[in-house]
Design a protein around this motif. Structure first.
Motif, PDB file in Angstrom:
ATOM      1  N   THR A  93      -1.085 107.416  99.704  1.00 42.25           N
ATOM      2  CA  THR A  93      -0.640 108.347  98.648  1.00 42.25           C
ATOM      3  C   THR A  93       0.457 107.692  97.818  1.00 42.25           C
ATOM      4  O   THR A  93       0.792 108.161  96.742  1.00 42.25           O
ATOM      5  N   MET A  94       1.035 106.617  98.365  1.00 43.11           N
ATOM      6  CA  MET A  94       2.136 105.938  97.682  1.00 43.11           C
ATOM      7  C   MET A  94       1.622 104.725  96.913  1.00 43.11           C
ATOM      8  O   MET A  94       2.328 103.731  96.761  1.00 43.11           O
ATOM      9  N   HIS A  95       0.359 104.779  96.462  1.00 45.71           N
ATOM     10  CA  HIS A  95      -0.248 103.622  95.795  1.00 45.71           C
ATOM     11  C   HIS A  95       0.424 103.312  94.464  1.00 45.71           C
ATOM     12  O   HIS A  95       0.311 102.217  93.953  1.00 45.71           O
ATOM     13  N   ILE A  96       1.122 104.292  93.930  1.00 46.14           N
ATOM     14  CA  ILE A  96       1.904 104.020  92.729  1.00 46.14           C
ATOM     15  C   ILE A  96       3.363 104.017  93.183  1.00 46.14           C
ATOM     16  O   ILE A  96       3.700 104.717  94.129  1.00 46.14           O
ATOM     17  N   GLU A  97       4.202 103.217  92.549  1.00 45.67           N
ATOM     18  CA  GLU A  97       5.603 103.180  92.990  1.00 45.67           C
ATOM     19  C   GLU A  97       6.288 104.510  92.744  1.00 45.67           C
ATOM     20  O   GLU A  97       6.602 104.858  91.611  1.00 45.67           O
ATOM     21  N   TYR A  98       6.466 105.255  93.806  1.00 48.53           N
ATOM     22  CA  TYR A  98       7.223 106.485  93.669  1.00 48.53           C
ATOM     23  C   TYR A  98       8.535 106.314  94.401  1.00 48.53           C
ATOM     24  O   TYR A  98       8.562 105.844  95.526  1.00 48.53           O
ATOM     25  N   ALA A  99       9.605 106.670  93.783  1.00 48.41           N
ATOM     26  CA  ALA A  99      10.872 106.624  94.494  1.00 48.41           C
ATOM     27  C   ALA A  99      11.340 108.058  94.666  1.00 48.41           C
ATOM     28  O   ALA A  99      11.474 108.795  93.693  1.00 48.41           O
ATOM     29  N   LYS A 157       6.092 114.635  92.143  1.00 46.29           N
ATOM     30  CA  LYS A 157       6.523 115.507  91.046  1.00 46.29           C
ATOM     31  C   LYS A 157       7.956 115.206  90.614  1.00 46.29           C
ATOM     32  O   LYS A 157       8.423 115.760  89.624  1.00 46.29           O
ATOM     33  N   GLN A 158       8.647 114.377  91.420  1.00 51.03           N
ATOM     34  CA  GLN A 158      10.072 114.121  91.193  1.00 51.03           C
ATOM     35  C   GLN A 158      10.833 115.442  91.206  1.00 51.03           C
ATOM     36  O   GLN A 158      11.680 115.695  90.351  1.00 51.03           O
ATOM     37  N   TRP A 159      10.492 116.246  92.178  1.00 45.27           N
ATOM     38  CA  TRP A 159      11.131 117.551  92.311  1.00 45.27           C
ATOM     39  C   TRP A 159      12.147 117.550  93.433  1.00 45.27           C
ATOM     40  O   TRP A 159      11.933 116.949  94.479  1.00 45.27           O
ATOM     41  N   THR A 160      13.226 118.276  93.245  1.00 48.26           N
ATOM     42  CA  THR A 160      14.119 118.601  94.352  1.00 48.26           C
ATOM     43  C   THR A 160      13.755 120.018  94.784  1.00 48.26           C
ATOM     44  O   THR A 160      12.899 120.666  94.167  1.00 48.26           O
ATOM     45  N   GLU A 194       6.487 116.238 101.384  1.00 48.07           N
ATOM     46  CA  GLU A 194       7.303 115.112 100.916  1.00 48.07           C
ATOM     47  C   GLU A 194       6.572 114.297  99.847  1.00 48.07           C
ATOM     48  O   GLU A 194       7.176 113.854  98.875  1.00 48.07           O
ATOM     49  N   VAL A 195       5.274 114.098 100.038  1.00 47.34           N
ATOM     50  CA  VAL A 195       4.480 113.384  99.031  1.00 47.34           C
ATOM     51  C   VAL A 195       4.519 114.143  97.708  1.00 47.34           C
ATOM     52  O   VAL A 195       4.775 113.579  96.642  1.00 47.34           O
TER      53      VAL A 195
END
Ligand code: NG1
Ligand code: ZN
Length: 518
Positions: free
Chosen positions: A180-186, A421-424, A415-416
């Motif tokens: 699921t992390m195939h794109i760089e997500y921080a 979504k870059q959500w808190t 968490e994914v």
């Protein structure tokens, strides 16, 4: 064989329970651990029969009392696909009388309760007496046992579920998570804190973390004292947090820190945090359902499969009305209601292309139908955006436990989504506002007198006949109010749930309804 069974049976005399009978409820048998040996022995017999009836497929037995106190224990049977056992019991007795081949296989595990050790002996006695092959997986979460059952029974078929070991479970979840992390997500939101209820979730999550790189997934474990059995589920864990609507023991979160609680066998999870001014905010099963439905629906659409794959959400009457409204009006998805109990939700969700189901208390998962999986396998993406969405969807279908609600798998799922979504927790909470609500438990002379209207998903009472009409009058006095009464399936009590626009009104309404119930 029959002689051996009779002989072994004598070692496990029925405990004196007075007039009360043992009943296989929504979550199997559950009671004080000292009453259980004879029951476990019987379950061992039953599991061996069930395995033989299912042509030798592995049947699971999980020894746990989940979120209940440490001195309790319980047992339930897991069917070949990793689902809760089907309801037909009469069959087995007939089968026992006629049983010859094939050989049976029963696999079992237990949570961290010390009473589990002796109960496993009772179980083994029944399996030995019936000549049933067995595998003891030691200490595991309930969903891990469900995984093992499905993996065992699909081994060598064209729909293998995963390696048949607890290690295989970690490998499957972690590999899918990494996909699921195939794109760089921080994830800039910081680590997730996990209250493990001082139960089996603690060692199992620690093990899972070994398979996940810290820069992709960072969890901080709280309440992991499994060597102090009396602390299990005490002032901590998913059930305590949900029912008390407050943070667990050893909570030390700063404002906006992301916290979660698992229950004692790690099949439930809830999220929560403190807002400025120490206001406690709960993100319960309804929130996880809406988050997952929103995100997976969006992915289906982005992958170009929107026409082929439809999403449906399954809830119970305990779902907050605001969540239902959000799913129907904002997400524009269908909601189906079933009676309380995961087996009902699971079956309803299995009828959807992709079915999202969660109980408000945090037990749930997302089911991908064969049809949906096939579409995901076959689809030729027309753009990079489609490819990315498709890759994530395929990974999610592997990461999300397909047999039962699983706190560890659900933790990874949330968490994914939050990092994609870059959500808190702040953005997550702001999707809709919960209606003020209250769940009460009242003790009555005979809870079996309370019977709901068939097909009403337990939202209306049929008997005693006088109560519902009176309740309708009371509810009508309040704006957007809802209230229902039903007998608990796991406790000797009747539950009253109510929600309305204002908290004061909920209190007032429930106080009046309660008078008619007791
Ligand atoms: P009962 O006791 O039948 O209400 C409770 C929970 C269910 C489910 C089961 C099994 C509520 C209101 N009810 O059922 O959601 O989790 O226990 O554990 O939370
Ligand atoms: Zn549980």
């Amino acid at each position: 064989e029959f002689g051996a069974v009779l002989e072994a049976c004598k070692q496990y005399p029925r405990a004196d329970t007075g007039k009360k009978d043992f009943g296989y409820g929504t979550a199997g048998f559950r009671m004080r651990a000292d009453l259980l040996p004879s029951v476990i022995f019987a379950v061992g017999l039953l599991a061996s029969i069930r395995s033989r009836k299912c042509k030798g497929s592995a049947i699971g037995v999980m020894i746990t009392a989940s979120h209940n106190p440490a001195e309790d224990n319980g047992v339930k049977i897991v069917d070949p696909e990793g689902e809760m056992m089907s309801e037909e019991w009469e069959w087995f007795a007939t089968w026992l009388a006629n049983a010859r081949d094939p050989e049976g296989l029963v696999i079992f595990a237990r949570d961290t309760r010390p009473s589990g050790e002796a109960l496993v002996e009772a179980l083994k006695a029944a399996l030995v007496a019936t000549g049933t092959e067995y595998i003891d997986y030691g200490i595991a979460t309930t969903p891990q046992l469900h995984y093992l059952v499905r993996a065992t029974n699909t081994l060598g078929s064209d729909r293998e579920y995963g390696e048949v070991s607890i290690e295989g479970y970690y490998k499957k979840l972690s590999a899918a998570f990494m996909n699921t992390m195939h794109i760089e997500y921080a994830n800039q939101a910081g680590p997730v804190y996990v209250d493990c209820a001082n139960g089996v979730g603690a060692p199992q999550l620690k093990e899972l973390l070994k398979y996940l790189p810290e820069d992709k997934f960072k969890a901080i474990i709280v309440n992991d004292k499994i060597d102090q059995p009396d602390r299990l589920n005490k002032r901590c864990g998913a059930d305590w947090v949900k029912t008390q609507q407050r943070a667990p023991e050893n909570f030390n979160g700063k404002d906006w820190d992301r916290w979660t609680s698992l229950d004692g066998d790690a099949d439930r999870i809830v999220y929560y945090f403190c807002e400025e001014g120490s206001i406690f905010r709960l993100l319960d099963g309804d929130r996880i359902a809406t988050l997952a439905a929103d995100y997976i629906g969006e992915l289906v659409h982005k992958s170009g499969l929107g026409e082929q794959i439809k999403l449906g959400v399954v809830q119970t009457a305990y779902a907050n009305g605001a969540s239902t409204k959000y799913i129907e009006k904002t997400l524009k998805l269908k909601v189906e209601f079933t009676p309380t109990g995961v087996k009902h939700l699971h079956h309803a969700a299995a009828r959807q292309d992709i079915g999202v189901y969660f109980e408000a208390n945090g037990h749930g998962t997302v089911l991908f139908s064969e049809r949906a999986l096939k579409a995901l396998r076959k689809h030729q993406p027309q753009s990079t955006a489609q490819l990315n969405a498709l890759t994530t969807l395929r990974a999610l279908s592997e990461m999300i436990n397909q047999t039962v609600g699983d706190a560890l798998s659900d933790l990874l799922l949330v968490e994914v989504i939050l990092s994609h979504k870059q959500w808190t927790v702040k953005e997550w909470l702001s999707t809709y506002a919960d209606l003020p609500n209250k769940l009460m438990k009242v003790n009555v002379m005979d809870r079996n007198k309370f019977i709901t209207v068939p097909g009403s998903a337990e939202r209306r009472l049929e008997r005693p006949p006088a109560i519902q009409p009176r309740m309708d009058e009371i509810i009508a006095k309040y704006q957007d109010a809802r209230c229902f009464v039903r007998a608990s399936g796991t406790e000797d009590a009747v539950r009253i749930y109510g929600e309305a626009t204002h908290a004061m009104e909920v209190e007032e309404m429930l106080a009046q309804v309660q008078e008619y119930v007791i």
